[in-house]
Design a protein around this motif. Sequence first.
Motif, PDB file in Angstrom:
ATOM      1  N   GLU A  53       0.823  -1.200   0.000  1.00 46.69           N
ATOM      2  CA  GLU A  53       0.000   0.000   0.000  1.00 46.69           C
ATOM      3  C   GLU A  53       0.863   1.258   0.000  1.00 46.69           C
ATOM      4  N   ARG A  54       2.054   1.173   0.563  1.00 43.06           N
ATOM      5  CA  ARG A  54       2.965   2.305   0.624  1.00 43.06           C
ATOM      6  C   ARG A  54       4.002   2.255  -0.495  1.00 43.06           C
ATOM      7  N   HIS A  55       3.773   1.403  -1.510  1.00 40.64           N
ATOM      8  CA  HIS A  55       4.676   1.259  -2.658  1.00 40.64           C
ATOM      9  C   HIS A  55       6.083   0.842  -2.237  1.00 40.64           C
ATOM     10  N   TRP A  56       6.183   0.098  -1.143  1.00 42.37           N
ATOM     11  CA  TRP A  56       7.463  -0.388  -0.650  1.00 42.37           C
ATOM     12  C   TRP A  56       8.460   0.750  -0.405  1.00 42.37           C
ATOM     13  N   GLU A  57       7.932   1.860   0.077  1.00 46.38           N
ATOM     14  CA  GLU A  57       8.807   2.987   0.427  1.00 46.38           C
ATOM     15  C   GLU A  57       9.022   3.022   1.939  1.00 46.38           C
ATOM     16  N   THR A  58       7.998   3.361   2.687  1.00 42.77           N
ATOM     17  CA  THR A  58       8.057   3.350   4.144  1.00 42.77           C
ATOM     18  C   THR A  58       6.701   2.884   4.669  1.00 42.77           C
ATOM     19  N   ALA A  59       6.654   2.562   5.949  1.00 45.26           N
ATOM     20  CA  ALA A  59       5.392   2.192   6.588  1.00 45.26           C
ATOM     21  C   ALA A  59       5.336   2.863   7.953  1.00 45.26           C
ATOM     22  N   ASP A  60       4.144   3.202   8.396  1.00 44.72           N
ATOM     23  CA  ASP A  60       3.974   3.803   9.715  1.00 44.72           C
ATOM     24  C   ASP A  60       4.113   2.727  10.784  1.00 44.72           C
ATOM     25  N   LEU A  61       4.946   2.998  11.775  1.00 44.39           N
ATOM     26  CA  LEU A  61       5.198   2.008  12.824  1.00 44.39           C
ATOM     27  C   LEU A  61       3.897   1.587  13.513  1.00 44.39           C
ATOM     28  N   GLY A  62       3.039   2.575  13.815  1.00 45.87           N
ATOM     29  CA  GLY A  62       1.772   2.252  14.479  1.00 45.87           C
ATOM     30  C   GLY A  62       0.897   1.357  13.624  1.00 45.87           C
ATOM     31  N   SER A  63       0.892   1.603  12.303  1.00 44.85           N
ATOM     32  CA  SER A  63       0.086   0.776  11.398  1.00 44.85           C
ATOM     33  C   SER A  63       0.612  -0.660  11.366  1.00 44.85           C
ATOM     34  N   VAL A  64       1.937  -0.819  11.392  1.00 45.47           N
ATOM     35  CA  VAL A  64       2.520  -2.165  11.421  1.00 45.47           C
ATOM     36  C   VAL A  64       2.056  -2.910  12.669  1.00 45.47           C
ATOM     37  N   VAL A  65       2.113  -2.245  13.819  1.00 44.45           N
ATOM     38  CA  VAL A  65       1.717  -2.875  15.081  1.00 44.45           C
ATOM     39  C   VAL A  65       0.238  -3.254  15.045  1.00 44.45           C
ATOM     40  N   ARG A  66      -0.627  -2.323  14.619  1.00 44.29           N
ATOM     41  CA  ARG A  66      -2.071  -2.585  14.631  1.00 44.29           C
ATOM     42  C   ARG A  66      -2.456  -3.669  13.635  1.00 44.29           C
ATOM     43  N   ARG A  67      -1.868  -3.662  12.442  1.00 42.13           N
ATOM     44  CA  ARG A  67      -2.165  -4.695  11.447  1.00 42.13           C
ATOM     45  C   ARG A  67      -1.779  -6.079  11.972  1.00 42.13           C
ATOM     46  N   ILE A  69      -1.876  -5.497  28.492  1.00 40.56           N
ATOM     47  CA  ILE A  69      -0.651  -5.261  27.723  1.00 40.56           C
ATOM     48  C   ILE A  69      -0.629  -3.803  27.288  1.00 40.56           C
ATOM     49  N   SER A  70       0.498  -3.143  27.485  1.00 44.27           N
ATOM     50  CA  SER A  70       0.682  -1.780  26.952  1.00 44.27           C
ATOM     51  C   SER A  70       1.841  -1.808  25.969  1.00 44.27           C
ATOM     52  N   ILE A  71       1.608  -1.169  24.828  1.00 47.88           N
ATOM     53  CA  ILE A  71       2.626  -1.085  23.769  1.00 47.88           C
ATOM     54  C   ILE A  71       2.915   0.398  23.555  1.00 47.88           C
ATOM     55  N   GLU A  72       4.158   0.781  23.744  1.00 51.55           N
ATOM     56  CA  GLU A  72       4.538   2.196  23.634  1.00 51.55           C
ATOM     57  C   GLU A  72       5.806   2.312  22.798  1.00 51.55           C
ATOM     58  N   LEU A 124       8.517  -0.508  23.536  1.00 52.64           N
ATOM     59  CA  LEU A 124       8.323  -1.260  24.785  1.00 52.64           C
ATOM     60  C   LEU A 124       7.023  -2.052  24.729  1.00 52.64           C
ATOM     61  N   TRP A 125       7.137  -3.363  24.963  1.00 51.28           N
ATOM     62  CA  TRP A 125       5.978  -4.269  25.119  1.00 51.28           C
ATOM     63  C   TRP A 125       5.949  -4.674  26.593  1.00 51.28           C
ATOM     64  N   LYS A 126       4.886  -4.299  27.288  1.00 52.09           N
ATOM     65  CA  LYS A 126       4.847  -4.538  28.739  1.00 52.09           C
ATOM     66  C   LYS A 126       3.560  -5.279  29.101  1.00 52.09           C
ATOM     67  N   GLU A 127       3.715  -6.409  29.798  1.00 55.98           N
ATOM     68  CA  GLU A 127       2.571  -7.227  30.226  1.00 55.98           C
ATOM     69  C   GLU A 127       2.407  -7.127  31.747  1.00 55.98           C
ATOM     70  N   ARG A 128       1.138  -7.060  32.200  1.00 60.57           N
ATOM     71  CA  ARG A 128       0.826  -6.981  33.621  1.00 60.57           C
ATOM     72  C   ARG A 128      -0.419  -7.816  33.933  1.00 60.57           C
ATOM     73  N   ASN A 129      -0.556  -8.197  35.232  1.00 61.47           N
ATOM     74  CA  ASN A 129      -1.729  -8.918  35.762  1.00 61.47           C
ATOM     75  C   ASN A 129      -1.940 -10.272  35.098  1.00 61.47           C
ATOM     76  N   VAL A 187      -5.592  -4.341  25.592  1.00 63.93           N
ATOM     77  CA  VAL A 187      -4.365  -3.876  24.953  1.00 63.93           C
ATOM     78  C   VAL A 187      -4.440  -2.364  24.733  1.00 63.93           C
ATOM     79  N   SER A 188      -3.425  -1.643  25.178  1.00 64.07           N
ATOM     80  CA  SER A 188      -3.333  -0.204  24.919  1.00 64.07           C
ATOM     81  C   SER A 188      -2.122   0.073  24.036  1.00 64.07           C
ATOM     82  N   ILE A 189      -2.317   0.955  23.064  1.00 60.58           N
ATOM     83  CA  ILE A 189      -1.261   1.272  22.093  1.00 60.58           C
ATOM     84  C   ILE A 189      -1.073   2.780  22.059  1.00 60.58           C
TER      85      ILE A 189
END
Length: 471
Positions: free
Chosen positions: A335-349, A403-406, A421-426, A362-364
């Motif tokens: 979708e980005r023509h193999w140029e760059t990708a948004d980090l947040g989009s990679v995580v959510r996909r 889980i919190s992803i920051e 940072l990938w952080k798991e609790r409880n 899960v919080s992002i």
Amino acid sequence: MTPDFERLLDASPNPYVLLDRDLSIVWANKEYLKVTMRDLEEISGKNLFEAFPSEGESYRQLRASLDRVRETGEIDEIAHIRYDIPDQHGSFDTHFWSATHTPIVDENGKVDLILQHTVDITEVEQLRRMREAMGVLKRAQAVEERYADANKELTQLRALLEQAPGFVAVLGTREHRFVMANAAYRKLVGGRDLIGKTVGEALPEIIAQGFVDTLDRVFATGEPYFGDREEVMMQTSPDGELEQMFLEFIFQPIFNESGAVQGIFIQGHDATEEVQAEDHQRLLVNELNHRVKNTLAVVQGLAQQSFRSVECDSSLEVFGARLAALASAHNLLTERHWETADLGSVVRRTLDATIADDDPRVSISGPKLAIMPQPAVALAMVVHELATNAIKYGSLSTEEGRISIEWDAAVTHDGTKVSFLWKERNGPKVEKPVTRGFGSRLIQRGFGVGQGSAQLEYSSDGFECRIEAVL
């Protein structure tokens, strides 16, 4: 020794008069009395405008200056004022003055007195007028020269616009008549005759496409219109068919001195080749992605065929999920023509393919950040492994788990430093594994080489994965 200011001012070659707050004359020095041809006893105690009557613009100009001093307590100046002085014969001599009014305040800061310093510039004014009278012809010649220069500049401007690589046209009147069109514009429309014709008369094919309506709206509202690679069907030769074109352009209103729209300036360029090249590139990238997917499907099929007789269904399921995560990353990059990708989009996909990124557990959070294809694919595989392990053994194996992803970024001398940072609790009690599995090796090898590090922490509070890399 305290200076005698009255004697000092009396000796000055400059005229001075002192007024009280009501503009009555308190005192004047000898030079003032000389230029006004008055005696101090004659004018002392009189209002300034009673001692020196005036009317019209001279009165308004002088009165306004004195009023400003009284109201503001600040010095006020009059660079040039005509104020005629009565002579000994009862008539008036024409005089021109330059005056400065200086406030003198009392102990409470209130204006108590005003010192007027005047300079008689009558002779200067007479010389100026004489010079002006003598210079009428020169001014006329100068105006003619300026007109010639302006005409030359206009000719040069027309020549520049004529040779401009982008198309330019000027429309006048509400009917949008062509006043000017450069070579690029004439070439764009097939060399048609434009000047003096309305847009509808010269280019009838664009009426149905809504461009005349757009020009009407620009003329009526005074707001410019920006065309972003708009599709236009244009006849580029006298007897030719309509051709598809993509144009980048602006319809810019031209305003007169009163602020009303009197015409429209058109400027832009033909982006058809750019759009066609991008479409071709998009086709190639989609084809490449299609082939990659086919290759992944073949790999998955070979794995299933090769291990059909072996009891390894769970391993095959994990292998298939990893291939799906890889395919998802490829889709995003396509979708980005193999140029760059948004980090947040990679995580959510990636999460969406595993646990759904809208899972309330899960919080992002993190800023928009563009990353190159290689680290984008690596990140997708890492997030997939972390999510899979969280579902099986970690915080997502229980309803209470969270889980919190920051992530964050900072610019350094080496590039952009990204902290993830990938952080798991409880979740269930965390224990460090005795041996490293494929997932751990994938995480550490994906970002633990070069200018990067990946740390896995199994603390009592919960599992954490910290990744730092310079991109």
